[in-house]
Design an enzyme around this catalytic site. Structure first.
Site, PDB file in Angstrom:
ATOM      1  N   SER A  16       0.824  -1.208   0.000  1.00  0.00           N
ATOM      2  CA  SER A  16       0.000   0.000   0.000  1.00  0.00           C
ATOM      3  C   SER A  16       0.858   1.258   0.000  1.00  0.00           C
ATOM      4  CB  SER A  16      -0.925   0.006   1.218  1.00  0.00           C
ATOM      5  OG  SER A  16      -1.871  -1.025   1.147  1.00  0.00           O
ATOM      6  N   ARG A  20       1.629   4.125  -3.229  1.00  0.00           N
ATOM      7  CA  ARG A  20       1.405   5.555  -3.016  1.00  0.00           C
ATOM      8  C   ARG A  20       2.686   6.359  -3.177  1.00  0.00           C
ATOM      9  NH1 ARG A  20      -2.352   2.586  -0.685  1.00  0.00           N
ATOM     10  NH2 ARG A  20      -4.433   3.437  -0.185  1.00  0.00           N
ATOM     11  N   GLY A  96      -5.351  -4.098  -8.691  1.00  0.00           N
ATOM     12  CA  GLY A  96      -6.475  -3.180  -8.564  1.00  0.00           C
ATOM     13  C   GLY A  96      -6.051  -1.852  -7.974  1.00  0.00           C
ATOM     14  N   ARG A 124     -13.405  -6.931 -12.003  1.00  0.00           N
ATOM     15  CA  ARG A 124     -13.645  -6.260 -10.724  1.00  0.00           C
ATOM     16  C   ARG A 124     -14.385  -4.942 -10.920  1.00  0.00           C
ATOM     17  NH1 ARG A 124      -8.053  -6.703  -7.479  1.00  0.00           N
ATOM     18  NH2 ARG A 124      -9.349  -5.859  -5.793  1.00  0.00           N
ATOM     19  N   ASP A 319      -7.976  -7.441   4.160  1.00  0.00           N
ATOM     20  CA  ASP A 319      -7.034  -8.276   3.409  1.00  0.00           C
ATOM     21  C   ASP A 319      -6.591  -9.509   4.193  1.00  0.00           C
ATOM     22  OD1 ASP A 319      -7.065  -6.751   1.116  1.00  0.00           O
ATOM     23  OD2 ASP A 319      -5.296  -5.579   1.659  1.00  0.00           O
ATOM     24  N   LYS A 346     -12.936  -8.756  -4.382  1.00  0.00           N
ATOM     25  CA  LYS A 346     -11.478  -8.715  -4.392  1.00  0.00           C
ATOM     26  C   LYS A 346     -10.953  -9.484  -5.611  1.00  0.00           C
ATOM     27  CE  LYS A 346     -10.770  -6.266  -0.686  1.00  0.00           C
ATOM     28  NZ  LYS A 346      -9.992  -4.998  -0.717  1.00  0.00           N
TER      29      LYS A 346
END
Length: 435
Positions: A16, A20, A96, A124, A319, A346
């Site tokens: 994550s 970013r 995703g 998705r 998750d 997911k």
């Protein structure tokens, strides 16, 4: 059954935060240096789409503990409109996160682009991506069933927005924030339930507590984002698998070093502690606003069955739920989950995938729209080799790879290579702990 002991010093860098860091680097003014970037397929997909849009990205591979590879990444950009029109579809592969968050940047560009992915990603839902960007003035087209490909005709005149997230989603919050950085005025993203706050920390965004208990992330428009260095700590979602192994395996004691312990990411640890798991956090420190530390886990034969229903806990541990379900079933023969319909959207339908595979290895399950329950073991336990369907989902594959270490039968997991999406060195690390 093997005993697992030792230290994990090379946990995969947090996916994550790595996504970013790369995306922020692409809109920053200057050179962004990122240390300990992941070589996993998902994070590499983010670098790939940036390069396809003309962003200069350089990677240096470094050999770390146990001979495992880490990477330093350098991204050169000149502010919000550093990207150029891609020559073909931007391939996000199975990521995703790449597709959703990069859409926020593309919405502000003066060109057309299209995001695509592998067969799993193309199924998705992407309506939650398109809706806020359309409200801001971008032209976003989806397939007839609101899935990818995501075709975007951007504009350099995005409107600011006050947007309330319909469901907790750090990815949607982040895509709106990345778009709003380019907008002509201040925007707000309003959350009813908290989600991962890495984007806010990394961009230094203000968060206001509203009188009704909600919170609002404030995004100033057209304020230059200065380039700065980022260090990526260990992924707590990856740590969950190592923790589960330690809890389940008799005589085991494992230390996982340098784990991101951001409170919006460690809900699953609270669930486990509440059930009697022997887990402790040590050597706590802060870097870049993120809480980091070491996690010590010991075999916990007296754990109680896990029951997860609080929407805030579900959102915080979304998750990790497949591993929590498998862990609880193997340890206690029981598990309960409610308010988790999001799991069906997911990489796979994770509710059905977990239920299917638990039933294959001898558990009795009840499945419903927003969750499932494990209610015991079948009268006859399967023997020999049992086929497990990964559903081409890295978290399903890893959850049952951990189960394979503690159940009485051998599990044959289909497409186990999908684990490389997030944890390329998974099997090497597991075997390094075996005694």
């Amino acid at each position: 059954m093997k005993v697992y002991k030792g230290e994990v010093n090379a946990l995969p860098p947090d996916k994550s935060i790595a996504h970013r860091a790369a995306l922020i680097g692409a809109v920053a003014d200057g050179t962004t240096e990122i240390s300990n970037f992941s070589g996993g397929f998902d994070n590499q997909s983010t670098l790939g789409v940036l390069q396809a849009c003309g962003i200069a990205v350089h990677q240096e591979k470094l050999k770390g503990p146990n001979g495992l590879i880490s990477r330093n990444v350098v991204i050169h950009a000149q502010g919000f409109w550093s990207l150029s029109r891609p020559e073909k579809d931007l391939m996000c592969n199975n990521s995703g996160s790449t597709m959703r968050m990069f859409a926020g940047i593309l919405a502000a560009q003066p060109f057309e682009s299209r995001l695509a992915g592998d067969s799993s990603l193309m199924k998705r839902p992407m309506q939650r991506v398109a809706h806020p960007l359309r409200l801001m003035g971008a032209d976003v087209a989806l397939s007839s069933d609101n899935t990818a490909p995501v075709a975007i005709r951007g504009t350099t005149h995005l409107r600011p927005i006050d947007y309330e997230l319909p469901v907790p989603s750090a990815q949607v919050k982040s895509l709106v924030a990345l778009a709003a950085l380019h907008a002509e005025g201040e925007s707000r993203v309003i959350e009813t339930l908290p989600s991962r706050n890495h984007t806010e920390l990394m961009l230094g965004l203000k968060v206001e507590a509203l009188s009704d208990g909600r919170s609002a992330v404030i995004i100033p428009g057209r304020k230059t984002v200065p380039a700065k260095p980022f260090h990526i700590p260990g992924d707590p979602s990856a740590a969950c698998f190592i923790i589960a192994l330690g809890l389940l395996s008799a005589g085991s004691e494992i230390v996982v070093r340098d784990v991101c312990l951001n409170p919006t990411r460690t809900g699953y640890m609270g669930v486990l502690l509440g059930a009697g798991a022997e887990i402790s956090m040590e050597n706590i420190r802060f870097a870049g606003g993120e809480k980091i530390g070491d996690v010590l886990v010991r075999h916990s034969p007296s754990m109680k069955p896990l029951s997860i229903s609080d929407p805030a806990v579900v959102a915080n541990s979304i998750d990790e739920i497949p591993m929590l379900a498998v862990l609880s079933a193997c340890a206690t023969g029981a598990f309960e989950l409610y308010n988790a319909a999001e799991l069906r959207a997911k990489e796979s339908d994770r509710i059905s995938a977990v239920v299917d595979n638990l039933e294959r290895i001898g558990f009795v399950c009840d499945e419903y729209a927003d969750g499932f329950a494990v209610t015991g073991r079948k009268d006859v336990t399967p023997t020999g080799k049992v086929a497990i369907d990964s559903y081409d989902d890295h978290r399903i594959a890893m959850s049952f790879a951990i189960a394979d270490r503690v159940v009485p039968m051998e599990l044959d997991i289909s497409d186990a290579k999908v684990i490389g999406v997030s944890f390329p060195d998974f099997f090497e690390i597991i075997e390094s702990l075996a005694t």
